[in-house]
Design a protein around this motif. Structure first.
Motif, PDB file in Angstrom:
ATOM      1  N   ILE A 181      44.220  36.586  42.051  1.00 15.98           N
ATOM      2  CA  ILE A 181      45.149  37.720  42.121  1.00 15.98           C
ATOM      3  C   ILE A 181      46.580  37.240  42.005  1.00 15.98           C
ATOM      4  CG2 ILE A 181      46.009  39.558  43.625  1.00 15.98           C
ATOM      5  CD1 ILE A 181      43.170  39.825  44.727  1.00 15.98           C
ATOM      6  N   GLU A 182      46.901  36.129  42.665  1.00 13.50           N
ATOM      7  CA  GLU A 182      48.268  35.615  42.620  1.00 13.50           C
ATOM      8  C   GLU A 182      48.641  35.112  41.238  1.00 13.50           C
ATOM      9  OE1 GLU A 182      48.437  32.657  45.644  1.00 13.50           O
ATOM     10  OE2 GLU A 182      48.555  34.098  47.298  1.00 13.50           O
ATOM     11  N   SER A 183      47.682  34.511  40.511  1.00 14.04           N
ATOM     12  CA  SER A 183      47.977  34.002  39.171  1.00 14.04           C
ATOM     13  C   SER A 183      47.919  35.100  38.118  1.00 14.04           C
ATOM     14  CB  SER A 183      46.999  32.886  38.799  1.00 14.04           C
ATOM     15  OG  SER A 183      45.676  33.399  38.711  1.00 14.04           O
ATOM     16  N   GLY A 184      47.253  36.200  38.435  1.00 14.78           N
ATOM     17  CA  GLY A 184      47.145  37.319  37.506  1.00 14.78           C
ATOM     18  C   GLY A 184      46.091  37.143  36.444  1.00 14.78           C
ATOM     19  N   ALA A 185      45.383  36.035  36.459  1.00 16.82           N
ATOM     20  CA  ALA A 185      44.331  35.787  35.473  1.00 16.82           C
ATOM     21  C   ALA A 185      43.502  34.596  35.961  1.00 16.82           C
ATOM     22  CB  ALA A 185      44.930  35.503  34.094  1.00 16.82           C
ATOM     23  N   GLY A 186      42.484  34.257  35.158  1.00 17.67           N
ATOM     24  CA  GLY A 186      41.675  33.087  35.495  1.00 17.67           C
ATOM     25  C   GLY A 186      40.272  33.465  35.902  1.00 17.67           C
ATOM     26  N   SER A 197      24.481  32.779  41.550  1.00 17.14           N
ATOM     27  CA  SER A 197      25.644  32.056  41.049  1.00 17.14           C
ATOM     28  C   SER A 197      26.592  33.098  40.460  1.00 17.14           C
ATOM     29  CB  SER A 197      25.233  31.039  39.979  1.00 17.14           C
ATOM     30  OG  SER A 197      26.381  30.436  39.399  1.00 17.14           O
ATOM     31  N   VAL A 198      27.829  33.103  40.917  1.00 17.48           N
ATOM     32  CA  VAL A 198      28.801  34.126  40.549  1.00 17.48           C
ATOM     33  C   VAL A 198      29.864  33.538  39.630  1.00 17.48           C
ATOM     34  CG1 VAL A 198      30.512  35.796  41.388  1.00 17.48           C
ATOM     35  CG2 VAL A 198      28.467  35.274  42.765  1.00 17.48           C
ATOM     36  N   HIS A 199      30.029  34.124  38.455  1.00 18.24           N
ATOM     37  CA  HIS A 199      31.138  33.776  37.565  1.00 18.24           C
ATOM     38  C   HIS A 199      32.094  34.967  37.584  1.00 18.24           C
ATOM     39  CE1 HIS A 199      32.713  32.510  33.322  1.00 18.24           C
ATOM     40  NE2 HIS A 199      33.617  32.368  34.271  1.00 18.24           N
ATOM     41  N   LEU A 200      33.227  34.792  38.265  1.00 18.49           N
ATOM     42  CA  LEU A 200      34.168  35.889  38.513  1.00 18.49           C
ATOM     43  C   LEU A 200      35.426  35.693  37.682  1.00 18.49           C
ATOM     44  CD1 LEU A 200      34.672  38.415  40.298  1.00 18.49           C
ATOM     45  CD2 LEU A 200      35.774  36.895  41.939  1.00 18.49           C
ATOM     46  N   GLN A 201      35.815  36.760  36.944  1.00 21.17           N
ATOM     47  CA  GLN A 201      37.022  36.720  36.119  1.00 21.17           C
ATOM     48  C   GLN A 201      37.950  37.877  36.492  1.00 21.17           C
ATOM     49  OE1 GLN A 201      34.467  36.630  32.361  1.00 21.17           O
ATOM     50  NE2 GLN A 201      36.250  35.435  31.697  1.00 21.17           N
TER      51      GLN A 201
END
Length: 348
Positions: free
Chosen positions: A78-83, A102-106
């Motif tokens: 949230i702080e970086s705005g992306a990733g 297994s979680v891949h969160l974007q």
């Protein structure tokens, strides 16, 4: 042919792709964390309807994470705005059963608003297999430890039994009236002592199935010279290649052959108090191991060079029998300047 112009995927088409995806897909708000879209695979696995899921947040189906812990985990995105990030956790179904995921969160943006896109993979079976493998490795380590303890105990008991045999032979030798019988019993005791010393090394060493033959030969030479060099002074020369290990099936026969050769040299090469030198050379190649026992004594009565040990005595018969057991070649050279016998055995 003219290339067909690529058409952008509509929101409806994207929704259909997500809905039919093999993975469980969750899309939820990055502000209030409510689920916006949950595909069919996730709904069927969890047992919830879409209306029910829209009233829930990620931590409601993740029993290992509280709301505070989940918010703290995704805060860097949230702080970086992306990733994106990948982590493993547990999901809880509506009926209360659990499964590993297994979680891949974007973190993405839709119409300027931040949303989370989570692709979930059920890794329950993978984790079960990993735990089974870890348990098997643990069981194997325990079995190997038990085997090592058993081998250590066997070698210890064999060593003790051989010491009893040595004591009995020594007792009978002292009581024997004939000199020839005393000598024969003493020789038998010395041969048993060689086998006992091998088991002593196996018992004391870290590897209870292999013995460093160089270290053992050094001890054997010193012990034999100390016990038999009564008349005169014998100098020993040792050139022993380090790191040559043999199993007990090869180590014992080789040690007995060397012990016979050392005994022969000390008994017959240095008579009448003559001083001399007794040596052992140990070496190896990729295909064979060689041991040479030599002395600068008076040599045999007949000078000869040949592939075998001459003589019809018990010692010679023992050497011949043990060399056949090892599939070893015996080379002898004797003369006025001394005797050298080389044992060459193939590497297994």
């Amino acid at each position: 042919m003219p290339q067909r112009e690529k058409q952008p995927i509509s929101a409806a088409q994207l929704g259909l792709i997500v809905e039919d995806a093999a993975s469980e897909i969750f899309i939820f708000s990055a502000t209030d964390f409510r689920f916006l879209l949950v595909n069919r695979g996730a709904r069927e696995n969890l047992g919830y309807g879409l209306a029910e899921l829209r009233e829930l947040s990620p931590w409601d189906i993740k029993p290992e994470l509280t709301e505070e812990q989940f918010r703290r985990k995704v805060q860097p995105l949230i702080e970086s705005g992306a990733g994106d990030m990948v982590f493993e956790t547990v999901h809880r179904r509506k009926n209360g059963s659990l499964y590993d995921v297994s979680v891949h969160l974007q973190l993405l943006r839709q119409d300027g608003e931040p949303i989370f896109f989570a692709a979930i993979r059920d890794v329950t079976r993978e984790n079960e297999l990993r735990r089974e493998l870890e348990q098997r490795e643990c069981d194997l380590e325990k079995a190997l430890a038990g085997r090592e303890m058993l081998l250590q105990e066997v070698n210890h008991r064999v060593k003790n039994s051989l010491q009893v045999v040595m004591a009995l032979l020594q007792l009978h030798a002292r009581q024997a009236k004939k000199g020839s019988l005393r000598a024969a019993l003493a020789d038998a005791r010395n041969r048993v002592a060689v086998v006992a010393s091998i088991h002593q090394r196996l018992y004391m060493g870290g590897d209870h199935s292999m013995v460093d033959i160089g270290e053992f030969l050094e001890d054997l030479v010193n012990a034999t010279v100390e016990s038999l060099a009564i008349n005169g002074e014998i100098t020993t020369e040792l050139d022993l290649e380090p790191g040559i290990a043999l199993g007990i099936d090869e180590g014992v026969p080789l040690a007995l052959i060397v012990a016979e050769l050392l005994t022969n040299s000390l008994k017959y090469a240095f008579t009448d108090g003559k001083r001399g030198t007794l040596g052992v050379v140990l070496g190896s190649t990729d295909k064979e191991i060689s041991v040479k026992v030599y002395d600068d004594g008076k040599g045999y009565s007949t000078s000869a060079t040949g592939p075998d040990i001459s003589g019809s005595g018990l010692g010679s018969k023992i050497i011949k029998a043990l060399s056949r057991q090892l599939r070893a070649k015996i080379m002898r050279k004797t003369g006025p300047e001394g005797t050298a016998v080389t044992i060459i055995l193939p590497r297994n």
